[in-house]
Scaffold this motif. Structure first.
Motif, PDB file in Angstrom:
ATOM      1  N   GLY A 134       1.980   4.937  -7.040  1.00  0.00           N
ATOM      2  CA  GLY A 134       3.201   4.788  -6.241  1.00  0.00           C
ATOM      3  C   GLY A 134       4.108   6.002  -6.407  1.00  0.00           C
ATOM      4  N   ALA A 135       4.237   6.474  -7.658  1.00  0.00           N
ATOM      5  CA  ALA A 135       5.112   7.629  -7.909  1.00  0.00           C
ATOM      6  C   ALA A 135       4.536   8.877  -7.225  1.00  0.00           C
ATOM      7  CB  ALA A 135       5.248   7.856  -9.405  1.00  0.00           C
ATOM      8  N   LEU A 136       3.217   8.997  -7.235  1.00  0.00           N
ATOM      9  CA  LEU A 136       2.591  10.142  -6.563  1.00  0.00           C
ATOM     10  C   LEU A 136       2.820  10.069  -5.055  1.00  0.00           C
ATOM     11  CD1 LEU A 136      -0.891  10.609  -8.262  1.00  0.00           C
ATOM     12  CD2 LEU A 136       0.798  12.383  -7.855  1.00  0.00           C
ATOM     13  N   ARG A 137       2.665   8.861  -4.521  1.00  0.00           N
ATOM     14  CA  ARG A 137       2.856   8.667  -3.077  1.00  0.00           C
ATOM     15  C   ARG A 137       4.280   9.059  -2.686  1.00  0.00           C
ATOM     16  NH1 ARG A 137       4.795   4.353  -1.312  1.00  0.00           N
ATOM     17  NH2 ARG A 137       4.185   3.149  -3.119  1.00  0.00           N
ATOM     18  N   SER A 138       5.237   8.600  -3.496  1.00  0.00           N
ATOM     19  CA  SER A 138       6.618   8.897  -3.103  1.00  0.00           C
ATOM     20  C   SER A 138       6.901  10.400  -3.276  1.00  0.00           C
ATOM     21  CB  SER A 138       7.577   7.976  -3.836  1.00  0.00           C
ATOM     22  OG  SER A 138       8.297   8.631  -4.779  1.00  0.00           O
ATOM     23  N   ALA A 139       6.275  11.036  -4.287  1.00  0.00           N
ATOM     24  CA  ALA A 139       6.456  12.497  -4.448  1.00  0.00           C
ATOM     25  C   ALA A 139       5.914  13.227  -3.214  1.00  0.00           C
ATOM     26  CB  ALA A 139       5.733  12.977  -5.699  1.00  0.00           C
ATOM     27  N   PHE A 140       4.771  12.788  -2.731  1.00  0.00           N
ATOM     28  CA  PHE A 140       4.174  13.415  -1.545  1.00  0.00           C
ATOM     29  C   PHE A 140       5.081  13.251  -0.328  1.00  0.00           C
ATOM     30  CE2 PHE A 140      -0.689  13.710  -2.374  1.00  0.00           C
ATOM     31  CZ  PHE A 140      -0.421  14.614  -3.381  1.00  0.00           C
ATOM     32  N   HIS A 141       5.670  12.072  -0.206  1.00  0.00           N
ATOM     33  CA  HIS A 141       6.562  11.859   0.938  1.00  0.00           C
ATOM     34  C   HIS A 141       7.795  12.752   0.834  1.00  0.00           C
ATOM     35  CE1 HIS A 141       4.118   8.371   2.012  1.00  0.00           C
ATOM     36  NE2 HIS A 141       4.653   8.507   3.199  1.00  0.00           N
ATOM     37  N   THR A 142       8.319  12.897  -0.381  1.00  0.00           N
ATOM     38  CA  THR A 142       9.488  13.772  -0.550  1.00  0.00           C
ATOM     39  C   THR A 142       9.120  15.188  -0.126  1.00  0.00           C
ATOM     40  OG1 THR A 142      10.093  12.459  -2.456  1.00  0.00           O
ATOM     41  CG2 THR A 142      11.173  14.589  -2.262  1.00  0.00           C
ATOM     42  N   ILE A 143       7.962  15.654  -0.598  1.00  0.00           N
ATOM     43  CA  ILE A 143       7.573  17.042  -0.298  1.00  0.00           C
ATOM     44  C   ILE A 143       7.279  17.226   1.192  1.00  0.00           C
ATOM     45  CG2 ILE A 143       5.742  18.748  -0.710  1.00  0.00           C
ATOM     46  CD1 ILE A 143       5.725  17.751  -3.626  1.00  0.00           C
ATOM     47  N   ALA A 144       6.653  16.221   1.803  1.00  0.00           N
ATOM     48  CA  ALA A 144       6.334  16.354   3.231  1.00  0.00           C
ATOM     49  C   ALA A 144       7.538  16.015   4.114  1.00  0.00           C
ATOM     50  CB  ALA A 144       5.167  15.443   3.581  1.00  0.00           C
ATOM     51  N   ALA A 145       8.696  15.675   3.469  1.00  0.00           N
ATOM     52  CA  ALA A 145       9.910  15.271   4.200  1.00  0.00           C
ATOM     53  C   ALA A 145       9.608  14.151   5.181  1.00  0.00           C
ATOM     54  CB  ALA A 145      10.526  16.472   4.911  1.00  0.00           C
ATOM     55  N   MET A 146       8.871  13.145   4.720  1.00  0.00           N
ATOM     56  CA  MET A 146       8.556  12.014   5.593  1.00  0.00           C
ATOM     57  C   MET A 146       9.095  10.729   4.979  1.00  0.00           C
ATOM     58  SD  MET A 146       4.785  13.010   6.758  1.00  0.00           S
ATOM     59  CE  MET A 146       4.586  12.353   8.361  1.00  0.00           C
ATOM     60  N   VAL A 147       9.466   9.809   5.858  1.00  0.00           N
ATOM     61  CA  VAL A 147      10.030   8.547   5.381  1.00  0.00           C
ATOM     62  C   VAL A 147       8.884   7.560   5.159  1.00  0.00           C
ATOM     63  CG1 VAL A 147      11.672   6.705   5.904  1.00  0.00           C
ATOM     64  CG2 VAL A 147      12.073   9.027   6.726  1.00  0.00           C
ATOM     65  N   GLU A 148       8.963   6.858   4.011  1.00  0.00           N
ATOM     66  CA  GLU A 148       7.899   5.897   3.712  1.00  0.00           C
ATOM     67  C   GLU A 148       8.107   4.591   4.458  1.00  0.00           C
ATOM     68  OE1 GLU A 148       6.141   5.485  -0.280  1.00  0.00           O
ATOM     69  OE2 GLU A 148       8.009   6.415  -0.860  1.00  0.00           O
ATOM     70  N   GLU A 149       7.002   3.856   4.622  1.00  0.00           N
ATOM     71  CA  GLU A 149       7.113   2.531   5.246  1.00  0.00           C
ATOM     72  C   GLU A 149       7.912   1.607   4.337  1.00  0.00           C
ATOM     73  OE1 GLU A 149       3.656   0.578   6.838  1.00  0.00           O
ATOM     74  OE2 GLU A 149       2.598   2.476   6.639  1.00  0.00           O
ATOM     75  N   PRO A 150       8.784   0.789   4.908  1.00  0.00           N
ATOM     76  CA  PRO A 150       9.614  -0.033   4.039  1.00  0.00           C
ATOM     77  C   PRO A 150       8.877  -1.234   3.419  1.00  0.00           C
ATOM     78  CG  PRO A 150      10.224  -0.341   6.330  1.00  0.00           C
ATOM     79  CD  PRO A 150       9.125   0.655   6.313  1.00  0.00           C
ATOM     80  N   SER A 151       7.746  -1.648   3.996  1.00  0.00           N
ATOM     81  CA  SER A 151       7.108  -2.878   3.521  1.00  0.00           C
ATOM     82  C   SER A 151       6.550  -2.747   2.098  1.00  0.00           C
ATOM     83  CB  SER A 151       5.979  -3.253   4.486  1.00  0.00           C
ATOM     84  OG  SER A 151       5.036  -4.028   3.835  1.00  0.00           O
ATOM     85  N   PHE A 152       7.006  -3.659   1.222  1.00  0.00           N
ATOM     86  CA  PHE A 152       6.587  -3.636  -0.179  1.00  0.00           C
ATOM     87  C   PHE A 152       5.082  -3.882  -0.283  1.00  0.00           C
ATOM     88  CE2 PHE A 152       5.669  -6.096  -4.058  1.00  0.00           C
ATOM     89  CZ  PHE A 152       6.064  -5.182  -5.024  1.00  0.00           C
ATOM     90  N   ILE A 153       4.603  -4.889   0.486  1.00  0.00           N
ATOM     91  CA  ILE A 153       3.187  -5.263   0.409  1.00  0.00           C
ATOM     92  C   ILE A 153       2.301  -4.079   0.825  1.00  0.00           C
ATOM     93  CG2 ILE A 153       1.430  -6.897   1.273  1.00  0.00           C
ATOM     94  CD1 ILE A 153       3.469  -8.588   0.068  1.00  0.00           C
ATOM     95  N   LYS A 154       2.695  -3.448   1.961  1.00  0.00           N
ATOM     96  CA  LYS A 154       1.882  -2.326   2.452  1.00  0.00           C
ATOM     97  C   LYS A 154       1.834  -1.204   1.420  1.00  0.00           C
ATOM     98  CE  LYS A 154       2.003  -2.726   7.436  1.00  0.00           C
ATOM     99  NZ  LYS A 154       2.737  -2.319   8.617  1.00  0.00           N
ATOM    100  N   ARG A 155       2.998  -0.986   0.786  1.00  0.00           N
ATOM    101  CA  ARG A 155       3.042   0.079  -0.223  1.00  0.00           C
ATOM    102  C   ARG A 155       2.122  -0.242  -1.386  1.00  0.00           C
ATOM    103  NH1 ARG A 155       9.166   2.110  -1.285  1.00  0.00           N
ATOM    104  NH2 ARG A 155       9.744   2.445   0.862  1.00  0.00           N
ATOM    105  N   LYS A 156       2.154  -1.503  -1.805  1.00  0.00           N
ATOM    106  CA  LYS A 156       1.316  -1.896  -2.950  1.00  0.00           C
ATOM    107  C   LYS A 156      -0.170  -1.747  -2.599  1.00  0.00           C
ATOM    108  CE  LYS A 156       3.279  -2.619  -6.776  1.00  0.00           C
ATOM    109  NZ  LYS A 156       3.022  -1.661  -7.832  1.00  0.00           N
ATOM    110  N   ILE A 157      -0.504  -2.137  -1.353  1.00  0.00           N
ATOM    111  CA  ILE A 157      -1.908  -2.002  -0.943  1.00  0.00           C
ATOM    112  C   ILE A 157      -2.303  -0.519  -0.990  1.00  0.00           C
ATOM    113  CG2 ILE A 157      -3.525  -2.251   1.006  1.00  0.00           C
ATOM    114  CD1 ILE A 157      -1.944  -4.798   1.747  1.00  0.00           C
TER     115      ILE A 157
END
Ligand SMILES: Nc1ncnc2c1ncn2[C@@H]1O[C@@H]2COP(=O)(O)O[C@H]2[C@H]1O
Length: 426
Positions: A134-157
């Motif tokens: 999860g931390a890696l995913r969010s780091a990638f989104h920060t670097i790519a300047a992209m907003v993550e999906e808000p759904s908790f379940i989708k993120r966990k999957i």
């Protein structure tokens, strides 16, 4: 060594002095220099070191469960469990140099418990690794300047898939190592050649694995060429970090007394921290390579750089077109998605009712068709001897607006001013 200037006789003939000053200035915008500077400033902007700190924290928790999962995969799918332990020991010593024996003891002890390998045990192992993914995913989104999906379940999957991906990569890494061992055994090269083959193959294997990782997990679609360049540089930096870290430790013998029983923990976290810093720097490099054209164009929609002549000249070289007097850039009703920035000269916008507007250097036009995907609302005609225009593609503008909120804001202000002006003249 100090340079004794009075002993340098031929300084006046040095080729560097023959180079005009503006040639140096122009270099600022040459691709490698530009990318190097932009990568470092993006790393700083995104707080690369603090992301590395949090990633190394999550990685510390994930290490033992991950080692257990890899051990499970290796011992069940490829080799005997004894051989799997040996391979795993090599892998963990790469990941956390001084802490690996402790991890191996834990892995060995824990693996003896049947409960670990039951369905619940496996689920628990997976679950403990997901925060790292999860931390890696969010780091990638920060670097790519992209907003993550808000759904908790989708993120966990996604995190669970991420863990599977990471495990698979380690698995492939070990398999490649095994394959290489067999090849080396077969050819039986000399010791120096074995070392060379080891080093080169480490870089190649690291590059391939990092490239696969980026290809699957980086949120933006990036060309294979950029991914391979970034991955190779990340791999080389990572391999070069080992002696650098060893030197750092040998110069700081006192950590032994300062950290006492915790010293191996200190070294492991330190190592993970720098590993992630290198990895994030590589990610920034890939992202910069991907956006390099867009980043260069950024100056047009903010404050122009100090050396604006060289900057605009470089843009004209890459994306410029010179129109002659009375030439039409486009006609009303035409379809087109490019945006035009005037560097020199004047352009007249002629609207269907006969209204005419003149725009000149520093102004841009053509954004309406691009934003609304509709035909051009006016003719655009050159009214000076010539007009130097930078042509920007819709893709580049879109990436720029999505990734740079300041540019998007200026863009909006510019449009609002146009609207205000139109209302006044109605
Ligand atoms: N009122 C206005 N003042 C200045 N420029 C305008 C105005 N309306 C439209 N334009 C520009 O004229 C361009 C014609 O092509 P587009 O419709 O693509 O985008 C349009 C705007 O960039």
């Amino acid at each position: 060594m100090a340079i004794k200037l009075n002993q340098v006789k031929d300084i006046g003939n040095h080729p560097a002095l023959a180079m005009p000053l503006n040639a140096y200035a122009r270099r600022r915008y040459r691709t490698p220099f530009f990318i190097f500077r932009e990568t470092l400033s993006a790393f700083q902007l995104h707080n690369g070191f603090s992301i590395s700190a949090s990633l190394s924290f999550y990685a510390m928790f994930a290490l033992i469960p991950m080692a257990l999962l890899i051990f499970f995969m290796l011992s069940h799918l490829v080799v005997s469990s004894n051989y799997a332990i040996v391979k795993l020991a090599i892998l963990t010593s790469n990941l956390v140099p001084k802490f690996s024996h402790r991890i191996m003891i834990e892995v060995y002890n824990v693996s003896k418990h049947q409960a670990v390998w039951g369905a619940f045990g496996m689920f628990a192992l997976f679950w403990i690794v997901t925060p790292l993914a999860g931390a890696l995913r969010s780091a990638f989104h920060t670097i790519a300047a992209m907003v993550e999906e808000p759904s908790f379940i989708k993120r966990k999957i996604k995190d669970v898939i991420g863990v599977l991906g990471i495990l698979l990569l380690f698995f492939i890494f070990t398999l490649m190592g095994l394959g290489l061992e067999k090849v080396i055994d077969f050819f039986n090269p000399s010791a120096t050649h074995t070392k060379l083959i080891d080093n080169v193959s480490s870089i190649v294997i690291c590059t391939v694995l990092i490239a696969i990782f980026y290809r699957i997990f980086f949120p933006a679609r990036i060309s294979l060429k950029n991914i391979l360049i970034g991955s190779a540089i990340t791999g080389i930096m990572w391999i070069a970090m080992r002696p650098a870290f060893g030197l750092f430790l040998s110069l700081n013998q006192s950590y032994d007394t300062v950290f006492g029983g915790m010293k191996n923990m200190f070294i492991s976290i330190g190592w993970l921290y720098y590993t992630f810093a290198v990895f994030l720097l590589g990610t920034e490099l890939i992202s910069t390579l991907h956006k390099k054209d867009v980043l260069l164009l950024r100056g047009l929609f903010g404050e122009l750089p100090k050396d604006k002549e060289h900057y605009l000249q470089e843009l004209m070289n890459r994306y410029g077109k010179i129109y002659q007097r009375d030439e039409y850039v486009f006609r009303q009703g035409e379809h087109g998605l490019d945006l035009y920035y005037i560097v020199m000269g004047k352009v007249q916008l002629i609207f269907p009712g006969g209204t005419i507007r003149e725009i000149g250097p520093g102004d841009y036009f053509g954004e309406m068709a691009l934003l609304t995907d509709s035909p051009r609302v006016a003719d655009a005609k050159v009214i000076t001897d010539h007009a130097d225009v930078v042509i920007i593609s819709a893709d580049n503008i879109e990436t720029l607006l999505m990734g740079e909120p300041k540019v998007a804001m200026r863009f909006l202000k510019h449009m609002a001013r146009r609207l205000q002006h139109s209302n006044h003249t109605l």
